[in-house]
Structures are given as C-alpha cells and as structure tokens.
Design a protein around this motif. Structure first.
Motif: not given
Length: 408
Positions: A334-344, A349-351
């Motif tokens: 429910l808190l993942r946000g839109d595509t741009a927010a999730r990508t950022a 987190m990966l880096r």
C-alpha cells in the motif's frame, strides 16, 4: 472455571473435531439464514461504502508466518492462510471478521483443535450470539455462545476476538454504528423530506374576480382540473382570472450539504480520510501517496496489529513464539507509491546494500532470478558485491609518484 474444567473443555473440543462430521462446532451451531437484511449496513450507502473499503483492504493484504524474518509454513499457518474452514477462503474469513467488527463493534471466530491441540478450523460467529463473562474462580475470560439447541462456553484462548475501542470495565467493543445513531437518523430524515418534496405534484393558486358568475367559475375550475390532470395542454386565461404557481420547499443544495456532513462524520468515526467517501472538498494532502501514508499509519496499522496479536497469541504456542514465529500482514504494497517513486527507492536500496536484487523482484511480484549474483548485496562503485576486497575493485583515482602520475 477451575483447571480441570478448562482441561475438560479443551479435550471435548479436540474430541469433537476429531470425530468428524456430525460432531463438529458447525453442526452444533447450525442455522438457516433467511429474510431481509434491514441493518444499517444494508440501508445506508455511506456506511456500506466505508465498511466495504476497510474490509476489502484488510482482506487483500498478504499475511505470512515468519520465523526470524524467514517465511515458513506450519499447520496453524496453513489453516489461517489457505483454508480456515471447509466453507471459506482466507479472504472470506478475514473479510467476515472485519465486517462484523465494523458493524457490531466485535468480530468473533471460534478455534477448533485436533488431538494435538493444533488449529484445524476457524469458524466465524454471529456477534449477536456471543457474550463475554469473567470466571469468578480464576478471573479468566470466557465466551458464552448461544446456539439453536444449546449454549457452549469457550475459553478466550479458543476464540479470535477483534473489536473497536472498549471501556475499562467491558470486554466487548463499542459499535461505531451506534455512535453514528444521531447522524444516521438526521441523514434519513433529510432524505425522506427531500424525497417527499420531489414526489409532490405542482401546486397552484387559482384566483378569480368576485363578479364571475357561478357557471363561469365552474367552467374555469373544470378547465383547470383537466389541464392539471393531463399534466399540460392549453389553458385559456379568462379576464379576471389569475393563476400563480406555489414554490416547492425542496432545494438540492440542502441535500448536498446534508450528505457532506454525513460523510464527514462517518469518516471521523471510522477514522478514514473523507476523500475515501468521494468527498472532494477539504483535502489537505499534496499527493495521493501522502494520503495513503496517513491512512496506513493512522487507520490500518492499529487494526492490523490487533489481528496479528490475536493470531500470534491464540494460533501459536509459547514454544512457537520462543523460536521467533509470528504472523505478519504486509503493508508495504500500500506504500509503494507510483512507478517513479518505487524506482528511486529501489535504486537507493540496491546501491547502499539495503536490498538484494531478488528482494526487489519479490516486492514487484516477479519470479526470482536464478543467478547467485541476484542473492548478494551490492554497493555502488559501480557496483560490487559487498564482500569483494577493496584491492580487487577497479579505481579511477590517480596519485603523484616521483613527480609523475600513476593509476591505482
């Protein structure tokens, strides 16, 4: 009840479940449901809307059994997540509990256990048939469940009970619909008045001069009756005759204002943003994401924690909890946000070695990659496994050695 009575009760319930069809709890409490539902849930659109949103949202949340962050499956988890009872899926079970909790203030479900005292079925109950009481001998909480033919007494460890807020001297929750009693009454009165005004036929004042003869007056009244009955047509206005239309008392703006007040009060009682009830005015959030964050933090989190505590306490043993087992709803979706927010978020987190690539794929409901590299933590550099020695990493820095430049 004393210890031996509780033991007798537990053995009886395990025996009843083990005996199979004809001896289980569902047969004891069997009922025939019929008739018309005249509850406020079935007759008030605003309350139906908010309860539907809450129950459906909670029912769609993934729930898993964890052991020190690892997902595991045992008998209790299989019953709760896959088949709570022979007639329900997990979605239906949690949905029924949440609807009962929001409609009556309490949601009940009895736990049936097998001969090993492990959960075998969880059956929701009609809240109107359940009463809480405290055993005077040991102070334990019990539930009296009224059936068609007899009553049964269930210890609190064998009863899932989710509720709204309660006072210090009571064990059952307060019904939000009772809190809204005056609001519902006011809303219904406005709707009935508006509907009655809209259904009224047009009204007129027919005036004629005093010198009009009786025959002419009867003819004028007859012509007007015909005009009114046929709902239109041609009406000749005679000299000395005046026809004025009476204005109706109904104003559409009054109904809209009343509905706005009702939506605001219902949203306050159920603790949801008023925009969830399709109220567009009075919004204070800069984005849908901010509004969803508030909904999750202020509304869903307390509800979810109540369910988790009930499941952990009554479906798991003390030894299970000592070994780190716990049920958990996943609110992250429910808190993942839109595509741009999730990508950022995923890139960050990966880096920074916060997540593994396969964990990102799991969040996005994608199958895990088979490569071992997808199960490692990485840091930017760009990018290295976190356990790779610094000497083996490429570098673009230069240093001056004996007046010249040397690449490291």
């Amino acid at each position: 009840m004393k210890l031996w009575q509780r033991t007798k009760q537990a053995v009886y319930m395990a025996y009843a479940s083990w005996k199979g069809k004809g001896y289980d709890f569902s047969d004891w409490s069997g009922r025939t449901f019929w008739g018309i539902d005249n509850s406020q849930l079935a007759t008030n659109e605003t309350i139906f809307s908010v309860i539907t949103r809450l129950s459906n949202t909670l029912s769609t949340l993934p729930i898993k059994l964890h052991q020190n962050y690892d997902v595991i499956v045992n008998q209790a988890a299989d019953v709760l997540i896959n088949e709570p009872n022979q007639n329900m899926s997990s979605f239906d079970f949690i949905n029924a509990l949440e609807v009962s909790r929001n409609e009556s203030g309490n949601g009940y479900a009895v736990i049936l256990r097998d001969v090993r005292m492990q959960p075998s079925e969880i059956i929701p109950l009609d809240p109107s048939c359940v009463t809480e009481f405290i055993d005077r001998d040991d102070g334990s909480l019990w539930y009296e469940v009224r059936g068609e033919s007899k009553n049964m007494y269930v210890h609190n460890m064998d009863m899932i009970h989710v509720k709204h807020i309660r006072g210090p001297n009571r064990w059952n929750g307060l019904s939000p619909i009772k809190v809204l009693a005056n609001t519902i009454k006011y809303d219904k009165a406005v709707q009935d008045f508006s509907l009655s005004e809209m259904e009224k036929k047009e009204s007129f004042i027919l005036s004629y001069a005093a010198n009009v003869s009786n025959d002419t007056r009867d003819q004028i009244i007859g012509d007007f009756r015909r005009f009114y009955k046929e709902n239109g047509g041609i009406l000749f206005k005679e000299p000395g005759v005046e026809i004025d239309k009476l204005k109706k008392e109904y104003f559409a703006s009054d109904t809209l204002s009343s509905e706005k007040i009702t939506r605001s009060r219902v949203a306050n009682v159920f603790n949801v943003p008023v925009s969830f009830l399709n109220e567009t005015g009075g919004g204070t959030f800069g984005s849908n994401e901010q509004e969803m964050i508030r909904f999750v933090q202020m509304t869903l989190s307390p509800i979810v924690r109540q369910y988790e505590h009930e499941f952990n306490r009554k479906l798991l043993t003390k030894d299970d909890r000592k070994y780190g087992m716990y049920f958990k709803f996943n609110l992250g979706a429910l808190l993942r946000g839109d595509t741009a927010a999730r990508t950022a978020f995923y890139q960050m987190m990966l880096r920074s070695a916060g997540m593994k690539p396969n964990e990102v794929r799991q969040f996005e409901d994608l199958p895990p990659d088979k490569s071992e590299m997808a199960n490692q933590l990485w840091i930017s550099g760009d990018l290295y496994p976190i356990d790779l020695p610094i000497a083996e990493r490429k570098s673009t820095t230069t240093s001056t050695v004996g007046g010249g430049e040397k690449s490291d």
